[in-house]
Design an enzyme around this catalytic site. Structure first.
Site, PDB file in Angstrom:
ATOM      1  CB  ALA A 165      -0.909   0.012   1.228  1.00  0.00           C
ATOM      2  CG  ASP A 195      10.721 -12.030  19.285  1.00  0.00           C
ATOM      3  OD1 ASP A 195      10.122 -10.963  18.994  1.00  0.00           O
ATOM      4  OD2 ASP A 195      11.925 -12.046  19.631  1.00  0.00           O
ATOM      5  CE1 TYR A 235       4.024  -5.516  14.741  1.00  0.00           C
ATOM      6  CE2 TYR A 235       5.344  -6.151  16.657  1.00  0.00           C
ATOM      7  CZ  TYR A 235       5.068  -6.247  15.296  1.00  0.00           C
ATOM      8  OH  TYR A 235       5.823  -7.084  14.500  1.00  0.00           O
ATOM      9  NE  ARG A 239       8.606   0.704  22.649  1.00  0.00           N
ATOM     10  CZ  ARG A 239       9.237  -0.048  21.741  1.00  0.00           C
ATOM     11  NH1 ARG A 239       9.403  -1.343  21.948  1.00  0.00           N
ATOM     12  NH2 ARG A 239       9.718   0.483  20.633  1.00  0.00           N
TER      13      ARG A 239
HETATM   14  P1  NAD Z   1       7.955  -2.346   7.723  1.00  0.00           P
HETATM   15  O1  NAD Z   1       7.103  -1.459   8.565  1.00  0.00           O
HETATM   16  O2  NAD Z   1       9.327  -1.922   7.353  1.00  0.00           O
HETATM   17  O3  NAD Z   1       7.189  -2.676   6.359  1.00  0.00           O
HETATM   18  C1  NAD Z   1       5.821  -2.935   6.301  1.00  0.00           C
HETATM   19  C2  NAD Z   1       5.382  -2.851   4.837  1.00  0.00           C
HETATM   20  O4  NAD Z   1       3.976  -3.189   4.782  1.00  0.00           O
HETATM   21  C3  NAD Z   1       5.536  -1.454   4.226  1.00  0.00           C
HETATM   22  O5  NAD Z   1       6.073  -1.558   2.933  1.00  0.00           O
HETATM   23  C4  NAD Z   1       4.099  -0.934   4.173  1.00  0.00           C
HETATM   24  O6  NAD Z   1       3.876  -0.017   3.123  1.00  0.00           O
HETATM   25  C5  NAD Z   1       3.323  -2.221   3.976  1.00  0.00           C
HETATM   26  N1  NAD Z   1       1.940  -2.105   4.443  1.00  0.00           N
HETATM   27  C6  NAD Z   1       1.513  -1.607   5.629  1.00  0.00           C
HETATM   28  N2  NAD Z   1       0.166  -1.618   5.663  1.00  0.00           N
HETATM   29  C7  NAD Z   1      -0.258  -2.160   4.493  1.00  0.00           C
HETATM   30  C8  NAD Z   1      -1.531  -2.453   3.933  1.00  0.00           C
HETATM   31  N3  NAD Z   1      -2.659  -2.182   4.601  1.00  0.00           N
HETATM   32  N4  NAD Z   1      -1.589  -3.021   2.714  1.00  0.00           N
HETATM   33  C9  NAD Z   1      -0.463  -3.301   2.020  1.00  0.00           C
HETATM   34  N5  NAD Z   1       0.776  -3.022   2.497  1.00  0.00           N
HETATM   35  C10 NAD Z   1       0.870  -2.458   3.706  1.00  0.00           C
HETATM   36  O7  NAD Z   1       7.963  -3.741   8.473  1.00  0.00           O
HETATM   37  P2  NAD Z   1       9.135  -4.831   8.601  1.00  0.00           P
HETATM   38  O8  NAD Z   1       9.995  -4.477   9.740  1.00  0.00           O
HETATM   39  O9  NAD Z   1       9.705  -5.067   7.258  1.00  0.00           O
HETATM   40  O10 NAD Z   1       8.261  -6.101   9.035  1.00  0.00           O
HETATM   41  C11 NAD Z   1       7.671  -6.942   8.067  1.00  0.00           C
HETATM   42  C12 NAD Z   1       6.907  -8.057   8.769  1.00  0.00           C
HETATM   43  O11 NAD Z   1       7.786  -8.791   9.597  1.00  0.00           O
HETATM   44  C13 NAD Z   1       5.791  -7.566   9.685  1.00  0.00           C
HETATM   45  O12 NAD Z   1       4.702  -8.447   9.550  1.00  0.00           O
HETATM   46  C14 NAD Z   1       6.381  -7.628  11.071  1.00  0.00           C
HETATM   47  O13 NAD Z   1       5.388  -7.859  12.039  1.00  0.00           O
HETATM   48  C15 NAD Z   1       7.295  -8.830  10.934  1.00  0.00           C
HETATM   49  N6  NAD Z   1       8.490  -8.835  11.804  1.00  0.00           N
HETATM   50  C16 NAD Z   1       9.331  -7.765  11.859  1.00  0.00           C
HETATM   51  C17 NAD Z   1      10.480  -7.839  12.643  1.00  0.00           C
HETATM   52  C18 NAD Z   1      11.467  -6.686  12.708  1.00  0.00           C
HETATM   53  O14 NAD Z   1      12.408  -6.745  13.502  1.00  0.00           O
HETATM   54  N7  NAD Z   1      11.338  -5.651  11.912  1.00  0.00           N
HETATM   55  C19 NAD Z   1      10.763  -8.996  13.357  1.00  0.00           C
HETATM   56  C20 NAD Z   1       9.863 -10.059  13.299  1.00  0.00           C
HETATM   57  C21 NAD Z   1       8.738  -9.983  12.499  1.00  0.00           C
HETATM   58  O1  DAU Z   2      11.009  -8.682  18.303  1.00  0.00           O
HETATM   59  C1  DAU Z   2      10.560  -8.461  17.000  1.00  0.00           C
HETATM   60  C2  DAU Z   2      10.043  -7.046  16.860  1.00  0.00           C
HETATM   61  O2  DAU Z   2      11.181  -6.201  16.891  1.00  0.00           O
HETATM   62  C3  DAU Z   2       9.235  -6.823  15.597  1.00  0.00           C
HETATM   63  O3  DAU Z   2       8.070  -7.610  15.639  1.00  0.00           O
HETATM   64  C4  DAU Z   2       8.849  -5.345  15.445  1.00  0.00           C
HETATM   65  O4  DAU Z   2       8.187  -5.130  14.214  1.00  0.00           O
HETATM   66  C5  DAU Z   2      10.136  -4.534  15.477  1.00  0.00           C
HETATM   67  O5  DAU Z   2       9.824  -3.147  15.404  1.00  0.00           O
HETATM   68  C6  DAU Z   2      10.926  -4.819  16.744  1.00  0.00           C
HETATM   69  O6  DAU Z   2      10.226  -4.328  17.915  1.00  0.00           O
HETATM   70  P1  DAU Z   2      11.006  -3.587  19.114  1.00  0.00           P
HETATM   71  O7  DAU Z   2      10.038  -2.760  19.844  1.00  0.00           O
HETATM   72  O8  DAU Z   2      11.828  -4.574  19.873  1.00  0.00           O
HETATM   73  O9  DAU Z   2      12.024  -2.697  18.225  1.00  0.00           O
HETATM   74  P2  DAU Z   2      12.502  -1.175  18.350  1.00  0.00           P
HETATM   75  O10 DAU Z   2      13.602  -1.003  17.367  1.00  0.00           O
HETATM   76  O11 DAU Z   2      11.350  -0.229  18.293  1.00  0.00           O
HETATM   77  O12 DAU Z   2      13.099  -1.108  19.814  1.00  0.00           O
HETATM   78  C7  DAU Z   2      14.143  -2.003  20.206  1.00  0.00           C
HETATM   79  C8  DAU Z   2      14.447  -1.707  21.666  1.00  0.00           C
HETATM   80  O13 DAU Z   2      15.059  -0.418  21.767  1.00  0.00           O
HETATM   81  C9  DAU Z   2      13.217  -1.657  22.563  1.00  0.00           C
HETATM   82  O14 DAU Z   2      13.549  -2.204  23.832  1.00  0.00           O
HETATM   83  C10 DAU Z   2      12.917  -0.170  22.702  1.00  0.00           C
HETATM   84  C11 DAU Z   2      14.302   0.459  22.605  1.00  0.00           C
HETATM   85  N1  DAU Z   2      14.371   1.799  21.999  1.00  0.00           N
HETATM   86  C12 DAU Z   2      13.796   1.978  20.777  1.00  0.00           C
HETATM   87  C13 DAU Z   2      13.850   3.214  20.152  1.00  0.00           C
HETATM   88  C14 DAU Z   2      13.198   3.422  18.808  1.00  0.00           C
HETATM   89  C15 DAU Z   2      15.058   2.828  22.626  1.00  0.00           C
HETATM   90  O15 DAU Z   2      15.605   2.648  23.739  1.00  0.00           O
HETATM   91  N2  DAU Z   2      15.128   4.042  22.016  1.00  0.00           N
HETATM   92  C16 DAU Z   2      14.537   4.287  20.809  1.00  0.00           C
HETATM   93  O16 DAU Z   2      14.604   5.432  20.298  1.00  0.00           O
END
Ligand code: NAD
Ligand code: DAU
Length: 357
Positions: free
Chosen positions: A36, A137, A161, A296
């Site tokens: 999207a 996770d 989330y 947070r």
């Molecule tokens: P991201 O936020 O970087 O990307 C999400 C993508 O989904 C974007 O391109 C966005 O445009 C698209 N999107 C959002 N809403 C939409 C909709 N309604 N229709 C179509 N597209 C849409 O996320 P990410 O970090 O790449 O995570 C991808 C997947 O992996 C997610 O399902 C997330 O829960 C999971 N995940 C992420 C992590 C992490 O550390 N980032 C870890 C474990 C699992």
């Molecule tokens: O565990 C998997 C998840 O990891 C995914 O499902 C999520 O999509 C992904 O965003 C991530 O979630 P977290 O909340 O763990 O990630 P984030 O990078 O937001 O934060 C990592 C840790 O760092 C968390 O303990 C919060 C802390 N943090 C984060 C930000 C953005 C800070 O201390 N300062 C910050 O500015």
């Protein structure tokens, strides 16, 4: 030739996965990227492959039933890899509703459309069709100082989330149990690497440090995450799709637990090692940038995955050591200053209009 429908392929993990898949399979596969393009979707992530044969992009919302059904009607999809989601915990605390809409309703739409397109009159499914739901996770809740998340760990999500991702996992499980729908779920730990949006810890700290801005650490910085290099995740997803037992869940993790404050200190040290002495930014990158800020809400203390099942059944293990992965990541951000500028200024959202309209 197998056809993949990848949702959320313009995001962080989705775009890394698409790169990985074309590097691995080349012209043997077709990928249709359905995204999207929310604030997190960035087509610049795919600029180098957008014209290659076998790749196409469709801008669509996964909650738009008609649009998704049309994609299945127009294409013989073999594999769905479902990444699309709202992914940032802090945003979910401010505005939960969009998380329920995209993550729960969007997943229901994807499941329904795939089921309708793949099912046979006898209730079975066409040969070789598979749906992989990419999850997190965080659905398992929070650990204390010890212990690990296993596939059998009960769900206990805390943030909006993780609750919405748990809801989406439950829907996939319901489709498998009720309709024997051919799916897998993967639950992965924190990813890092190229193309990550700078709202997440690692790219935010790299970007702030390079700009001489404060490094905001929530609470005391003692929360623990288990970091995995994104390419290792992409490889795991492909292996689960090809070798995983249908209807199973696989946990994916990095065996790399670190407190947030350790991560921030590693980023400071690595930036100082990698920047040449002559670079003026080097002088201001030190621990005085670290700023402890309000914690947070409901901040989970510790996540740690036991990736035993995926190792024993499929042979996947994390390959990239954190010390190497963080250097690769920082090097990528050094080489993509324009990408970061476009993302932080919002200009990246104009790319779609320029390229596709
Ligand atoms: P991201 O936020 O970087 O990307 C999400 C993508 O989904 C974007 O391109 C966005 O445009 C698209 N999107 C959002 N809403 C939409 C909709 N309604 N229709 C179509 N597209 C849409 O996320 P990410 O970090 O790449 O995570 C991808 C997947 O992996 C997610 O399902 C997330 O829960 C999971 N995940 C992420 C992590 C992490 O550390 N980032 C870890 C474990 C699992
Ligand atoms: O565990 C998997 C998840 O990891 C995914 O499902 C999520 O999509 C992904 O965003 C991530 O979630 P977290 O909340 O763990 O990630 P984030 O990078 O937001 O934060 C990592 C840790 O760092 C968390 O303990 C919060 C802390 N943090 C984060 C930000 C953005 C800070 O201390 N300062 C910050 O500015």
């Amino acid at each position: 030739m197998r056809t993949y429908l990848v949702t959320g392929g313009a995001g962080f993990i989705g775009s890394n996965y698409i790169h990985y898949m074309f590097e691995k399979y080349g012209d043997e596969i077709r990928i249709i990227n359905v995204d999207a393009l929310t604030y997190a979707g960035n087509l610049e992530n795919l600029r180098d492959i957008e014209k290659r044969p076998g790749y196409s992009f469709i801008r669509a919302d996964i909650c738009d039933k008609d649009a998704i059904e049309r994609i299945f009607a127009d294409n013989d999809i073999d594999r769905v890899v479902h990444f699309a989601a709202e992914s940032h915990v802090d945003r979910s605390i401010r505005d939960p509703e969009i998380f329920v809409r995209t993550n729960v309703l969007g997943t229901a739409v994807m499941l329904n459309a795939a089921k309708a397109s793949w099912e046979l009159p006898d209730g079975g499914y066409r040969e070789g069709k598979r749906f992989l739901h990419v999850s997190t996770d965080e659905v398992y809740g929070s650990l204390g100082e010890t212990g690990y998340f296993y596939e059998t760990t009960p769900y206990s999500p805390h943030s909006p989330y993780s609750a919405s991702k748990a809801g989406s996992d439950m829907l996939v499980k319901a489709y498998m149990d009720t309709y024997r729908f051919p799916a897998n779920i993967t639950n992965c730990s924190n990813n890092y690497g190229p193309y990550q949006f700078p709202e997440k810890l690692i790219p935010l700290m790299i970007n702030n440090a390079l700009s001489g801005k404060p490094l905001p650490v929530y609470g005391e910085g003692k929360n623990v995450r288990d970091w995995l290099y994104v390419r290792d995740h992409a490889k795991a997803i492909d292996l689960v799709m090809e070798k995983g037992r249908l209807f199973e869940t696989y946990n994916i993790g990095g065996h790399n637990e670190k407190q947030n404050i350790e991560i921030v200190n590693i980023i400071i040290e690595t930036l100082r090692e990698m920047l040449p002495d002559t670079d003026p930014r080097r002088a201001h990158i030190n621990s005085s940038l670290i700023t402890y800020v309000k914690d947070r809400k409901g901040h989970d203390l510790r996540y740690a995955i036991a990736p035993d099942k995926i190792k024993n059944e499929i042979g996947w293990e994390p390959e990239t050591m954190f010390k190497d992965g963080i250097r690769l990541t920082i090097q990528w951000y050094f080489e993509h200053e324009d990408w970061m500028k476009n993302v932080t200024s919002g200009d990246y959202q104009k790319y779609y209009e320029e390229m596709y309209l």
